[in-house]
Design a protein around this motif. Structure first.
Motif, PDB file in Angstrom:
ATOM      1  N   ILE A 199       0.863  -1.184   0.000  1.00 30.21           N
ATOM      2  CA  ILE A 199       0.000   0.000   0.000  1.00 30.21           C
ATOM      3  C   ILE A 199       0.896   1.229   0.000  1.00 30.21           C
ATOM      4  O   ILE A 199       1.769   1.382   0.861  1.00 30.21           O
ATOM      5  N   TYR A 200       0.714   2.081  -1.007  1.00 27.85           N
ATOM      6  CA  TYR A 200       1.393   3.379  -1.024  1.00 27.85           C
ATOM      7  C   TYR A 200       0.369   4.421  -0.592  1.00 27.85           C
ATOM      8  O   TYR A 200      -0.651   4.611  -1.245  1.00 27.85           O
ATOM      9  N   LEU A 201       0.652   5.076   0.536  1.00 24.73           N
ATOM     10  CA  LEU A 201      -0.256   6.058   1.109  1.00 24.73           C
ATOM     11  C   LEU A 201       0.132   7.466   0.689  1.00 24.73           C
ATOM     12  O   LEU A 201       1.296   7.864   0.834  1.00 24.73           O
ATOM     13  N   ASN A 202      -0.831   8.231   0.187  1.00 21.28           N
ATOM     14  CA  ASN A 202      -0.598   9.673   0.091  1.00 21.28           C
ATOM     15  C   ASN A 202      -0.360  10.206   1.504  1.00 21.28           C
ATOM     16  O   ASN A 202      -0.650   9.521   2.485  1.00 21.28           O
ATOM     17  N   PRO A 203       0.169  11.429   1.651  1.00 21.68           N
ATOM     18  CA  PRO A 203       0.643  11.894   2.968  1.00 21.68           C
ATOM     19  C   PRO A 203      -0.391  11.744   4.083  1.00 21.68           C
ATOM     20  O   PRO A 203      -1.586  11.980   3.887  1.00 21.68           O
ATOM     21  N   ILE A 204       0.120  11.378   5.266  1.00 24.09           N
ATOM     22  CA  ILE A 204      -0.757  11.158   6.424  1.00 24.09           C
ATOM     23  C   ILE A 204      -0.310  11.952   7.648  1.00 24.09           C
ATOM     24  O   ILE A 204      -0.902  11.829   8.708  1.00 24.09           O
ATOM     25  N   PHE A 205       0.726  12.786   7.490  1.00 28.58           N
ATOM     26  CA  PHE A 205       1.184  13.562   8.635  1.00 28.58           C
ATOM     27  C   PHE A 205       0.308  14.806   8.826  1.00 28.58           C
ATOM     28  O   PHE A 205      -0.430  15.203   7.932  1.00 28.58           O
ATOM     29  N   VAL A 206       0.382  15.397  10.011  1.00 31.49           N
ATOM     30  CA  VAL A 206      -0.484  16.530  10.359  1.00 31.49           C
ATOM     31  C   VAL A 206      -0.414  17.595   9.265  1.00 31.49           C
ATOM     32  O   VAL A 206       0.666  18.018   8.848  1.00 31.49           O
ATOM     33  N   SER A 207      -1.593  18.020   8.810  1.00 28.60           N
ATOM     34  CA  SER A 207      -1.684  18.985   7.720  1.00 28.60           C
ATOM     35  C   SER A 207      -3.111  19.516   7.663  1.00 28.60           C
ATOM     36  O   SER A 207      -4.058  18.799   7.986  1.00 28.60           O
ATOM     37  N   PRO A 208      -3.293  20.768   7.222  1.00 30.48           N
ATOM     38  CA  PRO A 208      -4.651  21.333   7.178  1.00 30.48           C
ATOM     39  C   PRO A 208      -5.443  20.968   5.925  1.00 30.48           C
ATOM     40  O   PRO A 208      -6.628  21.296   5.849  1.00 30.48           O
ATOM     41  N   THR A 244      -2.740  19.608  17.899  1.00 26.86           N
ATOM     42  CA  THR A 244      -1.557  19.808  18.745  1.00 26.86           C
ATOM     43  C   THR A 244      -1.641  19.070  20.076  1.00 26.86           C
ATOM     44  O   THR A 244      -0.642  18.993  20.793  1.00 26.86           O
ATOM     45  N   SER A 245      -2.805  18.530  20.411  1.00 25.22           N
ATOM     46  CA  SER A 245      -2.942  17.777  21.653  1.00 25.22           C
ATOM     47  C   SER A 245      -2.002  16.576  21.656  1.00 25.22           C
ATOM     48  O   SER A 245      -2.030  15.735  20.751  1.00 25.22           O
ATOM     49  N   GLU A 246      -1.185  16.481  22.675  1.00 26.02           N
ATOM     50  CA  GLU A 246      -0.231  15.375  22.770  1.00 26.02           C
ATOM     51  C   GLU A 246      -0.952  14.033  22.818  1.00 26.02           C
ATOM     52  O   GLU A 246      -0.508  13.050  22.220  1.00 26.02           O
ATOM     53  N   LYS A 247      -2.081  13.995  23.500  1.00 26.77           N
ATOM     54  CA  LYS A 247      -2.851  12.746  23.571  1.00 26.77           C
ATOM     55  C   LYS A 247      -3.311  12.313  22.185  1.00 26.77           C
ATOM     56  O   LYS A 247      -3.214  11.136  21.817  1.00 26.77           O
ATOM     57  N   ASN A 248      -3.826  13.271  21.403  1.00 27.52           N
ATOM     58  CA  ASN A 248      -4.294  12.942  20.050  1.00 27.52           C
ATOM     59  C   ASN A 248      -3.152  12.456  19.170  1.00 27.52           C
ATOM     60  O   ASN A 248      -3.297  11.490  18.410  1.00 27.52           O
ATOM     61  N   LEU A 249      -2.015  13.132  19.266  1.00 24.63           N
ATOM     62  CA  LEU A 249      -0.872  12.786  18.424  1.00 24.63           C
ATOM     63  C   LEU A 249      -0.322  11.408  18.783  1.00 24.63           C
ATOM     64  O   LEU A 249      -0.026  10.589  17.896  1.00 24.63           O
ATOM     65  N   ILE A 250      -0.217  11.131  20.063  1.00 24.77           N
ATOM     66  CA  ILE A 250       0.310   9.830  20.503  1.00 24.77           C
ATOM     67  C   ILE A 250      -0.612   8.701  20.064  1.00 24.77           C
ATOM     68  O   ILE A 250      -0.170   7.672  19.531  1.00 24.77           O
TER      69      ILE A 250
END
Length: 662
Positions: A199-208, A244-250
């Motif tokens: 599976i090649y994923l388009n970007p999944i890092f935090v972004s608006p 930006t919530s650390e809980k959400n990111l983790i």
């Protein structure tokens, strides 16, 4: 014209195919006996003496009724070797040169290249890919869906749309549908049944954005695709809390690790999209919208240490292609950026995440200096592969990647030059955005073959076999829509026209070609059921799961499953030799073979019946029976007997057959 001389860099003619300094290298070439007595030389040149060839005589290794096989051996002591062949036909008193494009006539020599220690993962050779645009594939968790008006993007509030709505022709980059990582996890069994290996994923890092090519945070998965534990009803704070919530990111990072783990259980790899040419204006280094507070980012402090990460003009950071939302990263300025981005590359391919590699966005245009770009990617590749030797690194590139691969910058590329472009023009005459129509290229076999031979010569060693063969993706129109031969986009012709007049016979032939020409064949989500769509943003429609059981969807899905099954059961298609056998206007045939298997592919895109006589001896089939193992329609083809290395028969219009020697 002399036919039948052949060499390549498969293990039929080069051993080993992943060479290292100190290895004994064997290079072979095949020469037809019908042209009489020959002698051959191998011409070698090193990088230091690029124009000074040394030659060595080749000796006859073995022969059969049709061919002599000449070879030579040498110990690899140089860091880089180029080679071609010179063959003397004594009876004709003629000398020819043979290189990575074939017989040299009226062009410069395009040498084969040996790159010591250029090693690609074995799993990636000919792997079957499936590209997913996460927001549009499947919504597995509605609690993380973006909310209407959650924040302002490109001057307007974002929009949350219903799953069955179509993307707006010009505002698709502001629209969200709610697809996420849980949705992918929920469909892993479906992908396994389809036969997918990567599976090649388009970007999944935090972004608006829904496309996420404007990265806000490289260190975490976007909670809108992951998990939202901490939230608020205050629209003025909602986006900030969510991203930006650390809980959400983790928790979102943990969900990605689970996705990889579940995929690996099914023998499916995961490749990430690395957008390192530019970041986004929401990134903490920039903080254009103060998501990270008013004391962070170059917008609030132009003298912050991160200012060296960007290009500056009159006090403003430079945007990629002028887009202020995409601040261009400056790799000329500081090694700190090199180290940071390379550590990001390392982070996601190691514990606890264990992704299997990277696709590099607009990799050639990383910075403003090609030498800096090539050196950085070599550095990045080295860091990533030290951390995970089985990680794949391939680049988005539209030109010849040869010098980049020779530099050990990339393993391979998105194979536009060797798959999407030539197949699209040969079968439809249509440019990959549906922006242009070239009818003179439809069925133009000479152009097609010459273009492919050039393209393959630009992909040394195993890079040819790991480069991604696609007909559709997130940047170009859907393959189904390209078969309509229409010029247009969603805002000019409308959504409906994208799915009218699709030529399903040509659609199938295109995919057959992408799976039988060298490379790693790939589907873009929805292609397996013939999803239509103009170029971006219309190519990013949601997967219509409610139509999966429609008669047409099932027909195409079964076609894809059967084709993938045939492909995965073939050893030759993954890394064999390939030779064009007979071609004409709208007709083409080629053989693919290794020591264990011989296949012949016959394609007719003309409207009417085509009678053929094909010299299959060119693909080392001399006698016996060819049985049809796959075809594009319900028309049956009988077994064909080989007489003196030749087969004869006929094929109906707009159809193909794959034959296998038994």
């Amino acid at each position: 014209m002399i036919f039948g001389i052949y060499s390549d860099q498969s293990n039929n003619f080069l051993n080993p195919t992943n060479p290292k300094i100190g290895d004994e290298i064997t290079i072979k070439i095949r020469i037809p006996k019908k042209y009489g007595e020959v002698s051959g030389k191998l011409y070698l040149a090193t990088k230091k003496n690029a124009h000074r060839y040394k030659h060595t005589n080749m000796h006859l290794e073995h022969e059969n009724e049709y061919f002599w096989y000449y070879s030579t051996k040498f110990t690899l002591t140089e860091r880089f070797v180029r080679y071609h062949f010179e063959i003397d036909f004594l009876k004709e008193n003629r000398t020819i040169k043979y290189d990575s494009q074939g017989i040299v006539e009226n062009r410069h020599i395009e040498d084969f290249v040996i790159i010591p220690d250029f090693e690609v993962p074995d799993w990636a050779i000919g792997a079957v890919y499936y590209q997913i645009f996460p927001d549009r594939f499947n919504n597995g968790d509605t609690s993380n869906d973006p909310v209407n008006g959650e924040y302002i993007y490109d001057g307007e509030p974002i929009i949350k749309k219903e799953w069955n709505e179509l993307p707006h022709p010009t505002k698709g980059h502001k629209e969200f549908y709610g697809g996420d990582l849980q949705g992918i996890i929920d469909k892993l069994d479906y992908l396994q049944e389809l036969g997918i290996e990567v599976i090649y994923l388009n970007p999944i890092f935090v972004s608006p954005s829904p496309h996420k090519y404007d990265t806000q945070d490289y260190e975490h998965i976007d909670p809108h695709l992951g998990v939202i534990v901490e939230d608020t009803d205050d629209l003025n704070e909602k986006y900030k809390v969510r991203t930006t919530s650390e809980k959400n990111l983790i928790e979102s990072d943990k969900l990605f690790a689970k996705l990889v783990e579940e995929a690996h259980k099914r023998n499916i790899r995961i490749v990430l999209d690395g957008v390192f040419n530019h970041c986004g204006s929401y990134h903490k280094w920039v903080n254009e919208y103060n998501v990270y507070g008013k004391d962070v980012g170059v917008v609030n402090d132009p003298n912050s240490p991160e200012s060296e990460y960007f290009y500056w003009n009159n006090g403003e950071y430079e945007g990629w292609w002028g887009y202020k939302s995409l601040p261009k990263l400056n790799y000329d300025k500081t090694m700190l950026l090199w180290k940071y981005i390379s550590e990001i590359g390392k982070k996601w391919v190691t514990e606890p995440f264990n992704a299997d590699g990277w696709r590099l966005d607009v990799a050639r245009d990383l910075g403003k200096n090609k030498n800096v770009n090539k050196t950085f990617w070599r550095y990045f590749r080295t860091i990533v592969k030290r951390a995970n030797k089985d990680a794949i690194i391939f680049a988005e590139d539209y030109e010849s990647p040869k010098e980049w691969i020779e530099n050990l910058s990339w393993d391979g590329v998105m194979n536009y030059i060797g798959s999407m472009d030539p197949i699209s023009y040969f079968l439809t005459g249509t440019e990959k955005h549906n922006d242009d129509f070239k009818p003179e290229l439809i069925g133009n076999s000479e152009w097609f073959i010459n273009h492919l031979k050039w393209a393959w010569s630009q992909l040394p060693l195993n890079s040819k076999y790991i480069s991604l063969n696609q007909l559709s993706n997130h940047d170009h129109s859907r393959w189904a829509t390209r078969t309509t031969k229409k010029v247009g986009r969603a805002h000019t012709l409308g959504h409906d026209e994208a799915s009218k007049s699709i030529d399903w016979d040509i659609f199938k032939i295109g995919y057959l070609m992408s799976f039988t020409l060298p490379g790693a064949p790939g589907l873009y989500y929805g292609d397996e059921i013939g999803l239509g769509g103009w170029t971006d943003p219309d190519n990013r429609r949601t997967f219509p799961w409610d139509k999966l059981n429609d008669e047409k969807s099932q027909e195409l899905l079964n076609f894809m499953k059967n084709m993938i099954k045939l492909y995965k059961e073939s050893s030759a298609l993954r890394r064999g030799s390939i030779e064009f056998l007979k071609w004409d206007k709208g007709f083409i045939s080629y053989g693919v073979w290794n020591n264990d298997e011989h296949l012949v592919i016959v394609i007719n895109i003309n409207e009417g019946l085509y009678e053929f006589e094909i010299p299959v001896w060119l693909s080392e089939i001399y006698d016996g029976i060819l049985i049809p193992v796959f075809s594009s329609n319900s028309n049956k083809m009988d077994n064909i007997e080989v007489y003196n290395g030749i087969i004869t028969g006929n094929i109906q219009g707009k159809s193909f057959f794959v034959f296998k020697k038994v």
